[in-house]
Design a protein around this motif. Sequence first.
Motif, PDB file in Angstrom:
ATOM      1  N   THR A   8       0.843  -1.190   0.000  1.00 34.81           N
ATOM      2  CA  THR A   8       0.000   0.000   0.000  1.00 34.81           C
ATOM      3  C   THR A   8       0.878   1.240   0.000  1.00 34.81           C
ATOM      4  O   THR A   8       1.996   1.227   0.534  1.00 34.81           O
ATOM      5  CB  THR A   8      -0.907   0.002   1.244  1.00 34.81           C
ATOM      6  OG1 THR A   8      -1.673  -1.203   1.238  1.00 34.81           O
ATOM      7  CG2 THR A   8      -1.854   1.192   1.246  1.00 34.81           C
ATOM      8  N   SER A  28       2.386   0.378  13.197  1.00 35.64           N
ATOM      9  CA  SER A  28       1.897  -0.325  12.008  1.00 35.64           C
ATOM     10  C   SER A  28       0.377  -0.228  11.909  1.00 35.64           C
ATOM     11  O   SER A  28      -0.183  -0.073  10.820  1.00 35.64           O
ATOM     12  CB  SER A  28       2.325  -1.792  12.024  1.00 35.64           C
ATOM     13  OG  SER A  28       3.733  -1.899  11.999  1.00 35.64           O
ATOM     14  N   ILE A  32      -2.013   1.798   9.063  1.00 36.64           N
ATOM     15  CA  ILE A  32      -3.189   1.261   8.366  1.00 36.64           C
ATOM     16  C   ILE A  32      -4.363   2.225   8.480  1.00 36.64           C
ATOM     17  O   ILE A  32      -5.104   2.442   7.515  1.00 36.64           O
ATOM     18  CB  ILE A  32      -3.544  -0.131   8.915  1.00 36.64           C
ATOM     19  CG1 ILE A  32      -2.441  -1.127   8.566  1.00 36.64           C
ATOM     20  CG2 ILE A  32      -4.878  -0.615   8.373  1.00 36.64           C
ATOM     21  CD1 ILE A  32      -2.543  -2.453   9.288  1.00 36.64           C
ATOM     22  N   GLN A  35      -3.806   5.002   6.063  1.00 35.78           N
ATOM     23  CA  GLN A  35      -4.064   4.518   4.707  1.00 35.78           C
ATOM     24  C   GLN A  35      -5.554   4.498   4.403  1.00 35.78           C
ATOM     25  O   GLN A  35      -5.965   4.628   3.245  1.00 35.78           O
ATOM     26  CB  GLN A  35      -3.486   3.104   4.536  1.00 35.78           C
ATOM     27  CG  GLN A  35      -1.970   3.058   4.476  1.00 35.78           C
ATOM     28  CD  GLN A  35      -1.417   1.650   4.662  1.00 35.78           C
ATOM     29  OE1 GLN A  35      -2.172   0.716   4.960  1.00 35.78           O
ATOM     30  NE2 GLN A  35      -0.119   1.490   4.512  1.00 35.78           N
ATOM     31  N   ARG A  36      -6.366   4.339   5.439  1.00 36.50           N
ATOM     32  CA  ARG A  36      -7.821   4.287   5.276  1.00 36.50           C
ATOM     33  C   ARG A  36      -8.469   5.642   5.587  1.00 36.50           C
ATOM     34  O   ARG A  36      -9.640   5.719   5.933  1.00 36.50           O
ATOM     35  CB  ARG A  36      -8.392   3.146   6.130  1.00 36.50           C
ATOM     36  CG  ARG A  36      -7.800   1.819   5.673  1.00 36.50           C
ATOM     37  CD  ARG A  36      -8.317   0.598   6.398  1.00 36.50           C
ATOM     38  NE  ARG A  36      -7.563  -0.571   5.918  1.00 36.50           N
ATOM     39  CZ  ARG A  36      -7.934  -1.823   6.031  1.00 36.50           C
ATOM     40  NH1 ARG A  36      -9.076  -2.121   6.626  1.00 36.50           N
ATOM     41  NH2 ARG A  36      -7.184  -2.807   5.568  1.00 36.50           N
ATOM     42  N   ASP A 457      -0.747  -4.355   3.560  1.00 39.69           N
ATOM     43  CA  ASP A 457      -1.026  -3.135   4.321  1.00 39.69           C
ATOM     44  C   ASP A 457       0.171  -2.668   5.139  1.00 39.69           C
ATOM     45  O   ASP A 457       0.380  -1.458   5.291  1.00 39.69           O
ATOM     46  CB  ASP A 457      -2.221  -3.368   5.247  1.00 39.69           C
ATOM     47  CG  ASP A 457      -3.525  -3.521   4.467  1.00 39.69           C
ATOM     48  OD1 ASP A 457      -4.132  -2.507   4.129  1.00 39.69           O
ATOM     49  OD2 ASP A 457      -3.901  -4.667   4.169  1.00 39.69           O
ATOM     50  N   LEU A 473      -6.660  -4.312  16.382  1.00 41.54           N
ATOM     51  CA  LEU A 473      -6.939  -4.761  15.017  1.00 41.54           C
ATOM     52  C   LEU A 473      -8.402  -5.191  14.879  1.00 41.54           C
ATOM     53  O   LEU A 473      -9.081  -4.841  13.900  1.00 41.54           O
ATOM     54  CB  LEU A 473      -6.007  -5.917  14.659  1.00 41.54           C
ATOM     55  CG  LEU A 473      -6.164  -6.558  13.282  1.00 41.54           C
ATOM     56  CD1 LEU A 473      -5.820  -5.555  12.181  1.00 41.54           C
ATOM     57  CD2 LEU A 473      -5.288  -7.803  13.164  1.00 41.54           C
ATOM     58  N   ASN A 483     -12.888  -1.973   3.386  1.00 39.20           N
ATOM     59  CA  ASN A 483     -12.337  -2.018   4.751  1.00 39.20           C
ATOM     60  C   ASN A 483     -11.930  -3.470   5.023  1.00 39.20           C
ATOM     61  O   ASN A 483     -12.409  -4.115   5.954  1.00 39.20           O
ATOM     62  CB  ASN A 483     -13.345  -1.542   5.798  1.00 39.20           C
ATOM     63  CG  ASN A 483     -12.734  -1.453   7.183  1.00 39.20           C
ATOM     64  OD1 ASN A 483     -11.624  -0.940   7.355  1.00 39.20           O
ATOM     65  ND2 ASN A 483     -13.430  -1.965   8.192  1.00 39.20           N
ATOM     66  N   SER A 485      -9.818  -6.877   5.903  1.00 38.51           N
ATOM     67  CA  SER A 485      -8.941  -7.273   6.996  1.00 38.51           C
ATOM     68  C   SER A 485      -7.492  -7.033   6.570  1.00 38.51           C
ATOM     69  O   SER A 485      -7.062  -7.510   5.511  1.00 38.51           O
ATOM     70  CB  SER A 485      -9.149  -8.755   7.324  1.00 38.51           C
ATOM     71  OG  SER A 485      -8.349  -9.136   8.414  1.00 38.51           O
ATOM     72  N   PRO A 486      -6.710  -6.265   7.345  1.00 35.15           N
ATOM     73  CA  PRO A 486      -5.348  -5.920   6.921  1.00 35.15           C
ATOM     74  C   PRO A 486      -4.483  -7.148   6.654  1.00 35.15           C
ATOM     75  O   PRO A 486      -4.563  -8.153   7.364  1.00 35.15           O
ATOM     76  CB  PRO A 486      -4.809  -5.116   8.104  1.00 35.15           C
ATOM     77  CG  PRO A 486      -6.023  -4.531   8.739  1.00 35.15           C
ATOM     78  CD  PRO A 486      -7.087  -5.589   8.604  1.00 35.15           C
ATOM     79  N   PHE A 488      -0.649  -8.451   6.405  1.00 36.04           N
ATOM     80  CA  PHE A 488       0.687  -8.109   6.898  1.00 36.04           C
ATOM     81  C   PHE A 488       1.748  -8.938   6.180  1.00 36.04           C
ATOM     82  O   PHE A 488       1.479 -10.069   5.747  1.00 36.04           O
ATOM     83  CB  PHE A 488       0.771  -8.354   8.404  1.00 36.04           C
ATOM     84  CG  PHE A 488      -0.183  -7.511   9.209  1.00 36.04           C
ATOM     85  CD1 PHE A 488       0.139  -6.211   9.542  1.00 36.04           C
ATOM     86  CD2 PHE A 488      -1.420  -8.017   9.602  1.00 36.04           C
ATOM     87  CE1 PHE A 488      -0.751  -5.420  10.271  1.00 36.04           C
ATOM     88  CE2 PHE A 488      -2.307  -7.245  10.332  1.00 36.04           C
ATOM     89  CZ  PHE A 488      -1.965  -5.938  10.671  1.00 36.04           C
ATOM     90  N   THR A 544      -3.313 -12.566   7.097  1.00 35.83           N
ATOM     91  CA  THR A 544      -4.198 -11.851   8.009  1.00 35.83           C
ATOM     92  C   THR A 544      -4.100 -12.529   9.370  1.00 35.83           C
ATOM     93  O   THR A 544      -3.648 -13.679   9.481  1.00 35.83           O
ATOM     94  CB  THR A 544      -5.653 -11.866   7.520  1.00 35.83           C
ATOM     95  OG1 THR A 544      -6.085 -13.223   7.355  1.00 35.83           O
ATOM     96  CG2 THR A 544      -5.784 -11.130   6.194  1.00 35.83           C
TER      97      THR A 544
END
Length: 566
Positions: A8, A28, A32, A35-36, A457, A473, A483, A485-486, A488, A544
């Motif tokens: 991202t 971290s 996120i 980013q949103r 993300d 989270l 939206n 689920s991030p 990683f 995730t």
Amino acid sequence: MEKRWVPTSICNDDTVKKIAEQLNIDRSLAQILVQRNICDFDQAKYFFRPELAHLHDPFLMKDMDKAIHRIEKALSEHEKILIYGDYDVDGTTSVALAYSFFSQLTKNIEYYIPDRYLEGYGISTAGIDYANDNGFSLIIALDCGIKSLDKVDYANSFGIDFIICDHHLPGDEIPKAVAVLDPKRLDCEYPFKELAGCGIGFKLAQAYAQKHAMPSETYLQYLDLVMVSIAADIVPVVGENRILAYYGLKKLNTNPCEGLRALMEVSGKTENYTITDVVFTLGPRINAAGRIDHAKHAVAMLLCQVDSNSLEQSESINLKNTERKTYDQDITREALALIGDSDILINRKTTVVFNENWHKGVIGIVASRLTEKYYRPTIVLTKSNGQVAGSCRSVVGFDLYEALSGCAHLLDQYGGHKFAAGLTMQEHNVEALADKFEEIVSASITEELLTPMIKIDAEIELAQIDGKFFRVLSQMGPFGPENLSPVFLSNKVYLDRAPMAVGANHLKINIKQQNSPTFECIAFGLGEFQNLLQPKVPFSVCYTIEENVWREKRRLQLNIKGIKVN
């Protein structure tokens, strides 16, 4: 098929630092949030603490006042009202919600779901004839109708009024209904544009209750139905949808309506539902009623009361879902064989397959499976009721609806959105459609879009994952489109023990990094890595983070989305 790992875009570091400090969370996770587009404390509070008070005033929607006025007239004059809806999950939950709400106010009410095979999608002539023959003077259409200009005109010729509650894109002209509720109307200033069809029905109920000072529970009791529609219709889980989904999940997990409770029981999962669980557990079962038999059975189940025959209804629908799976598997196998036998199809940038004997009720599922395997825009066609019917699916980033618009001269009817659509056409145009669709897609799609992508993300160390990290989270949910689920990324991870094959093509692995605890992982569809992963050889994973609940014991688990051996 190998996937692209795409990080991202980088955020403003000062904003990330500020959010991390203000919320006292891992950088971290702050990254996120930024980013949103959650960039300050107030936005974060709104995001982490969804409130029903944040729902918009339903009267901001164009024509809502007209809709309520017409319903008031129908109720005061004891008119017969017909609640009409589509046969998918969004349509059946919409009908169940509207019928149940207005049944509190009148007994002169029925519901109508068109037959998928005899009437097709949307408002049908047969449905209007039914209303006329049985003395209905008002039809409330949900999850359909925004393009049914001729059908509304036909109803008007009998003196039957329409209120349309739809969420699909309108055409150039709006139907001549008494009221047309659709936030996607260009002249509608409603602040949130992405409600599901059931969400529009919810706003109609909210508006009526609000105007007549009815207790909020008279419409909030249907939040579980709204959430199921949001999940199954793959609408963005942001803004108002996220508030509705958040409280809808709470209701589903604590006090679901009787029909959903019974369906949960026969599905084998009765608690801890997420949006993903609804998509893969409840959604297909509700859909199966209309795919295999008639969607009115799904509405009947959703309307079940306590101490009724809800379990019997849900067991019947569960059996339909089992039957649907058989059709799905058989047709997918035949379609894959058809593509595998054709060098021409393999080398194209689209997939269009046709078999007149395929079951219309499952071709949408088959289209999704073919898209997943070959990752290109796909149309699956079959014969139904004297016409060819098709279901279409796209890849991320490509506008399927626009491509179909370029084929409109070959189609009798089409509708949908960027990623999924349906159509009807004449059989003699099938070959021409395949060629034209290929021509349009090839001219505009990029090779990049034809390669599946995993969006990363944040890159983290495994040691960052602890109880607090997961609690924060989790509060970013409910997760869904826009939206998600991030995901990683962790590099230089090692096996803690040998991989274990699970099922047809899955892996269970345990991984760790230096100075980190060991994490249990599940890797669906990545069985080919079993022999590629070796002890003491570092590799990278993207994943995730989820909570695995088994016999009331909870533990964190990594759901591996991709593996790269360094």
